[in-house]
Write a protein that holds these residues in place. Structure first.
Motif, mmCIF file in Angstrom:
data_model
loop_
_atom_site.group_PDB
_atom_site.id
_atom_site.type_symbol
_atom_site.label_atom_id
_atom_site.label_comp_id
_atom_site.label_asym_id
_atom_site.label_seq_id
_atom_site.Cartn_x
_atom_site.Cartn_y
_atom_site.Cartn_z
ATOM 1 N N UNK A 79 0.840 -1.202 0.000
ATOM 2 C CA UNK A 79 0.000 0.000 0.000
ATOM 3 C C UNK A 79 0.874 1.251 0.000
ATOM 4 N N UNK A 80 1.940 1.250 0.831
ATOM 5 C CA UNK A 80 2.850 2.397 0.864
ATOM 6 C C UNK A 80 3.519 2.594 -0.494
ATOM 7 N N UNK A 81 3.899 1.491 -1.145
ATOM 8 C CA UNK A 81 4.526 1.561 -2.477
ATOM 9 C C UNK A 81 3.600 2.262 -3.469
ATOM 10 N N UNK A 82 2.312 1.899 -3.448
ATOM 11 C CA UNK A 82 1.364 2.509 -4.386
ATOM 12 C C UNK A 82 1.155 3.986 -4.078
ATOM 13 N N UNK A 83 1.199 4.361 -2.797
ATOM 14 C CA UNK A 83 1.008 5.764 -2.438
ATOM 15 C C UNK A 83 2.178 6.614 -2.919
ATOM 16 N N UNK A 84 3.379 6.077 -2.865
ATOM 17 C CA UNK A 84 4.528 6.838 -3.362
ATOM 18 C C UNK A 84 4.472 7.016 -4.871
ATOM 19 N N UNK A 85 3.743 6.125 -5.559
ATOM 20 C CA UNK A 85 3.595 6.233 -7.015
ATOM 21 C C UNK A 85 2.381 7.049 -7.405
ATOM 22 N N UNK A 86 1.490 7.297 -6.445
ATOM 23 C CA UNK A 86 0.307 8.099 -6.721
ATOM 24 C C UNK A 86 -0.753 7.397 -7.543
ATOM 25 N N UNK A 136 -2.749 3.148 -8.305
ATOM 26 C CA UNK A 136 -2.820 1.701 -8.078
ATOM 27 C C UNK A 136 -3.152 1.035 -9.410
ATOM 28 N N UNK A 137 -2.361 0.040 -9.787
ATOM 29 C CA UNK A 137 -2.610 -0.661 -11.041
ATOM 30 C C UNK A 137 -1.897 -2.000 -11.009
ATOM 31 N N UNK A 138 -2.199 -2.826 -11.997
ATOM 32 C CA UNK A 138 -1.508 -4.094 -12.119
ATOM 33 C C UNK A 138 -0.030 -3.914 -12.382
ATOM 34 N N UNK A 139 0.334 -2.876 -13.133
ATOM 35 C CA UNK A 139 1.746 -2.621 -13.419
ATOM 36 C C UNK A 139 2.509 -2.280 -12.145
ATOM 37 N N UNK A 140 1.915 -1.447 -11.300
ATOM 38 C CA UNK A 140 2.579 -1.065 -10.055
ATOM 39 C C UNK A 140 2.669 -2.265 -9.118
ATOM 40 N N UNK A 141 1.642 -3.125 -9.117
ATOM 41 C CA UNK A 141 1.707 -4.350 -8.315
ATOM 42 C C UNK A 141 2.847 -5.244 -8.779
ATOM 43 N N UNK A 142 3.017 -5.364 -10.094
ATOM 44 C CA UNK A 142 4.107 -6.149 -10.667
ATOM 45 C C UNK A 142 5.475 -5.574 -10.275
ATOM 46 N N UNK A 143 5.594 -4.251 -10.305
ATOM 47 C CA UNK A 143 6.862 -3.614 -9.953
ATOM 48 C C UNK A 143 7.184 -3.815 -8.475
ATOM 49 N N UNK A 144 6.169 -3.752 -7.611
ATOM 50 C CA UNK A 144 6.392 -4.004 -6.188
ATOM 51 C C UNK A 144 6.861 -5.441 -5.974
ATOM 52 N N UNK A 145 6.203 -6.386 -6.623
ATOM 53 C CA UNK A 145 6.577 -7.794 -6.450
ATOM 54 C C UNK A 145 7.993 -8.047 -6.956
ATOM 55 N N UNK A 146 8.377 -7.435 -8.052
ATOM 56 C CA UNK A 146 9.745 -7.586 -8.570
ATOM 57 C C UNK A 146 10.771 -7.030 -7.576
ATOM 58 N N UNK A 147 10.430 -5.901 -6.978
ATOM 59 C CA UNK A 147 11.323 -5.305 -5.990
ATOM 60 C C UNK A 147 11.524 -6.239 -4.798
ATOM 61 N N UNK A 148 10.431 -6.813 -4.328
ATOM 62 C CA UNK A 148 10.509 -7.715 -3.173
ATOM 63 C C UNK A 148 11.269 -8.998 -3.540
ATOM 64 N N UNK A 149 11.015 -9.504 -4.732
ATOM 65 C CA UNK A 149 11.719 -10.714 -5.155
ATOM 66 C C UNK A 149 13.216 -10.454 -5.289
ATOM 67 N N UNK A 150 13.573 -9.285 -5.782
ATOM 68 C CA UNK A 150 14.979 -8.949 -5.901
ATOM 69 C C UNK A 150 15.660 -8.815 -4.557
#
Length: 298
Positions: A272-279, A281-295
């Protein structure tokens, strides 16, 4: 005064004929009207425009395109069912429609088109990616694939036109405006953030008033703009994600990267914090968050 012999005249004519053939071939190559051979079979292709004043181009094979499965997408069930059904009809040789996918950024428009290729490639579907700047070459693309046994989706991503751009006329013709007709083995799938692909102005709603530039019937301009999007038989609209939609997408992509359900649940506040910093919410932003966590975990 001597006269040339018949044999010398014949030799001269032959030389002139050969020179004209060379000139004609050079002009065909320069203008892009020369025959272009179809490249080796590949899952997808990209239309690469030839540099120079005359345009033209070639199909470049994409051996390993970035694909996605229908099951990996969330919050687009209705749109998925419609585009999957339409594409299945197309590869089966039944009537199907050109598709326009419009709406919010990052909600899965392009991913759905890529999922069609992943799902139907084994049934003969191929994808051709073309930039909007190259739409003037559509006639060449159609001529190149018209007699092929495969079924082609011509994919134009993030399509929109500004005032004065002429590519939309070539697109209108390719959709259904040409006297020769569109190729039976080709459909056009386009994505856009604009519903009518062209900028709309408040003044265009004022049919009773002359346009600001002196146009007597400004409503005719509006009709011209709407007529392009109406040539797509199937419209699919995409909407911004709610927070629940976004978190479901986050869970999906975290599981894709091997996170357990418990690990995904523990990361929801961070998502949720990740999406707020991006302003957004979308599937693309969810994908980017998951990639960050996986990395980070790797």
């Amino acid at each position: 005064m001597s006269q040339d012999s018949p044999s010398s005249n014949e030799a001269l004519l032959t030389a002139l004929h050969r020179q004209l053939e060379r000139i004609a071939h050079a002009l065909e190559t320069a203008t892009g009207t020369a025959a272009v051979s179809f490249p080796e079979d590949a899952p997808a292709y990209r239309w690469e425009r030839r540099q120079g004043p005359f345009g033209g181009g070639r199909l470049v094979p994409i051996e390993n395109p970035a694909l996605i499965r229908f099951d990996d997408l969330r919050n687009v069930d209705r749109q998925r069912q419609a585009i999957e059904r339409n594409t299945r009809q197309f590869v089966a040789g039944r009537p199907a429609n050109n598709v326009l996918l419009t709406g919010a950024r990052g909600t899965g428009k392009s991913s759905l088109v890529k999922a069609c290729l992943q799902a139907f490639h084994d049934e003969g579907l191929r994808l051709i990616e073309i930039d909007k700047e190259d739409l003037a070459d559509l006639r060449q693309v159609v001529a190149l694939i018209r007699q092929r046994p495969e079924r082609f989706i011509l994919f134009c991503d993030d399509l929109s036109f500004e005032e004065g751009e002429g590519g939309y006329k070539a697109l209108k013709t390719a959709l259904d405006g040409s006297l020769t007709g569109a190729a039976a083995n080709m459909l056009i799938y386009a994505t856009s953030n604009r519903r009518h692909l062209l900028p709309e102005k408040m003044s265009e709603n004022l049919e009773a008033r002359p346009g600001e530039n002196g146009e007597i019937h400004p409503g005719d301009t509006t009709e011209e703009k709407v007529s392009l999007s109406e040539r797509f038989g199937l419209w699919l609209s995409f909407y911004p994600f709610t927070q629940d939609d976004y978190l479901r997408a986050v869970d999906q992509w975290l599981r894709y990267f091997g996170f357990s359900d418990g690990e995904a649940a523990a990361l929801r506040d961070e998502a949720v914090l990740w999406s707020r910093t991006r302003g957004a919410r979308s599937g693309r932003i969810a994908w980017q968050f998951a990639r960050d966590q996986a990395g980070r975990r790797s």
